[in-house]
Design an enzyme around this catalytic site. Structure first.
Site, mmCIF file in Angstrom:
data_model
loop_
_atom_site.group_PDB
_atom_site.id
_atom_site.type_symbol
_atom_site.label_atom_id
_atom_site.label_comp_id
_atom_site.label_asym_id
_atom_site.label_seq_id
_atom_site.Cartn_x
_atom_site.Cartn_y
_atom_site.Cartn_z
ATOM 1 N N CYS A 145 1.040 -1.189 -0.040
ATOM 2 C CA CYS A 145 0.009 -0.098 -0.178
ATOM 3 C C CYS A 145 0.908 1.266 0.006
ATOM 4 O O CYS A 145 2.349 1.159 0.369
ATOM 5 C CB CYS A 145 -0.922 0.081 1.218
ATOM 6 S SG CYS A 145 -0.151 0.391 2.622
ATOM 7 N N HIS A 146 0.293 2.322 -0.208
ATOM 8 C CA HIS A 146 0.967 3.794 -0.497
ATOM 9 C C HIS A 146 1.759 4.195 0.945
ATOM 10 O O HIS A 146 2.889 4.161 0.767
ATOM 11 C CB HIS A 146 -0.157 4.846 -0.665
ATOM 12 C CG HIS A 146 0.712 6.258 -0.825
ATOM 13 N ND1 HIS A 146 0.877 7.072 0.301
ATOM 14 C CD2 HIS A 146 1.387 6.755 -1.906
ATOM 15 C CE1 HIS A 146 1.350 8.030 -0.180
ATOM 16 N NE2 HIS A 146 1.777 7.917 -1.168
#
Length: 188
Positions: A145-146
């Site tokens: 994920c970011h």
């Protein structure tokens, strides 16, 4: 001859039916979150078919792949107490700082150098404050994920997938983030 003045407050035409629908839809979008989404659309999915028909070697490979996929996609049970939250460690290190709860983009202006970002999730619009942060903790996310990627890039401790960090931690609390074990502790 009298000058014509416009007064939009008292002379504006009433909103049309379409305008009311658009306002209602905009309000709905502002109040809904990922938590309001159903687990699936339509009927619940059926379980996968049995793999007994596979040859023994292919069955071993399938079992190994399924074991790996469960580790990637299954969420561990939430391990939350009144003063700590556990999640997936994504960037090692230990950091103590002031927690800043960010629920929307306008909250980013409150972040100061050395703060710990606590958010439901992150996205590229958080990039402007990343150089200021000492650690990142999110309710959602996985290894790719970011938040996980940027904590590794910036070399700061990171924990994702806590599920409840934004509920347990209050804004302004002093916290310790252990990115090696995946634990956030509320100190005060």
């Amino acid at each position: 001859m009298r000058a014509m003045t416009s007064c939009s407050a008292c002379c504006a035409p009433p909103p049309t039916r379409r305008a009311r629908r658009l306002q209602k839809r905009a309000q709905w979008r502002k109040t809904k979150t990922h938590a309001d989404a159903p687990p699936w659309l339509g009927a619940p999915p059926s379980p996968p078919p049995p793999m007994d028909f596979l040859p023994p070697a292919a069955l071993r490979v399938n079992n190994a792949l399924m074991f790996y996929m469960q580790g990637v996609f299954d969420s561990p049970p939430a391990q939350t107490t009144e003063t700590s939250v556990r999640g997936l460690p994504v960037s090692p290190g230990i950091y103590e700082g002031i927690a800043r709860i960010v629920k929307e983009q306008t909250d980013l202006g409150r972040i100061q150098k050395g703060d710990v970002l606590v958010a439901a999730t992150t996205s590229p619009y958080f990039n402007v404050v990343l150089p200021l942060l000492g650690a990142i903790v999110t309710d959602r996310g996985g290894q790719l994920c970011h938040a996980a990627i940027v904590t590794r890039e910036y070399g700061i401790p990171g924990i994702v997938g806590t599920r409840e960090a934004t509920k347990v931690v209050r804004d302004g609390a002093r916290v310790r983030v252990n990115g090696t074990t995946g634990e956030l502790q509320v100190l005060s």
